[in-house]
Write an enzyme that holds these catalytic residues in place. Structure first.
Site, mmCIF file in Angstrom:
data_model
loop_
_atom_site.group_PDB
_atom_site.id
_atom_site.type_symbol
_atom_site.label_atom_id
_atom_site.label_comp_id
_atom_site.label_asym_id
_atom_site.label_seq_id
_atom_site.Cartn_x
_atom_site.Cartn_y
_atom_site.Cartn_z
ATOM 1 C CB SER A 137 -0.889 -0.002 1.254
ATOM 2 O OG SER A 137 -1.476 1.261 1.467
ATOM 3 C CE1 TYR A 150 -4.126 -2.246 4.716
ATOM 4 C CE2 TYR A 150 -2.885 -0.206 4.462
ATOM 5 C CZ TYR A 150 -3.580 -1.266 3.912
ATOM 6 O OH TYR A 150 -3.708 -1.361 2.537
#
Length: 257
Positions: A137, A150
């Site tokens: 990401s 995350y």
């Protein structure tokens, strides 16, 4: 053993995994699709080009046997494994002060421990030239609000991948990271139309449109192809310039208040 290359894709029952599988299958790659959702795996089957070779396995990537079960399926059905795409994921993270130990363990297990273990299982099955693509990401490479566990897990994926690029590159195994920005999938649908989401993403992205799963799938297909044969150890963002610029839209620059 078939001469057709074979790709194992985790998270194949979701929107991004399905797009990656469709793109690879269109290039003649046999697909082993791993996913938790049986309906999603059925949608994957329906989406593939006619005649595409597909084997699916319903599994939770955090289970201890999951990586070897998926690799064994590839070898049993197709006799080989050439590509691994670690795509399975979860979203809606919280900042550190709101993250419980249970939250932390879940994100680390799904986003870091599981890809590590799939890589290990795949390495034992690869023969000759092969490729690993780990989906991270933009939050792995740039600070992001509410990233928390995350962001930590995705940054760990970058470290894992660059290590493998050095360790196994001489054996013909290339390892790269694809770092998408926000894409409209089931994971982001809950926030897509909120004003905060639009300002943080669309108004800070130079591209004139949102990113799509097909944008990411195209890069994954390149990295798994002979055209990507000299790309190793890279982290490539697919985000329309969001993470690399200080762009603000005209609307953001001229908004009063």
């Amino acid at each position: 053993m078939s001469s057709q290359p074979v790709a194992l894709i985790t998270g194949a029952s979701g929107d991004l995994g399905r797009a990656i599988a469709v793109r690879l299958a269109a290039k003649g790659v046999a697909i082993v699709g791993s996913g938790r959702n049986p309906e999603g795996l059925q949608r994957l089957q329906a989406a593939l080009p006619e005649g595409a070779a597909l084997a699916t396995i319903q599994q939770d990537v955090t289970h201890d046997s999951a990586p070897q079960d998926a690799v064994d399926l590839a070898l049993k059905r197709f006799g080989r494994l050439d590509y691994l795409v670690n795509n399975a994921g979860i979203g809606q993270p919280k900042p550190v002060h709101e993250t419980s130990d249970a939250d932390l363990d879940l994100f680390l297990n799904v986003l870091l421990r599981s890809p590590f273990r799939y890589c290990r299982a795949a390495l034992a099955a690869f023969k000759g030239e092969a490729a690993i693509v780990n989906i991270a990401s933009t939050f792995a490479v740039i600070g992001g609000l509410r990233g928390g566990a995350y962001s930590a897990a995705k940054a760990g994926i970058v470290g894992l991948t660059t290590h493998m690029a050095a360790q196994y590159g001489a054996q013909g195994v290339r390892s790269n990271v694809v770092a998408p920005g926000v894409l409209r999938t089931g994971m982001t649908e809950y926030a897509w139309n909120s004003e905060r989401f639009k300002r943080m993403n669309f108004e800070m992205t130079p591209a004139a449109r949102p990113g799509t799963t097909e944008d990411v799938a195209g890069l994954v297909a390149l990295l798994c192809s002979p055209d990507g044969a000299f790309i190793n150890g890279q982290v490539i963002a697919v985000d329309g310039g969001w993470s690399a610029t200080k762009y603000l839209s005209d609307a953001a620059l001229t908004r009063a208040g």
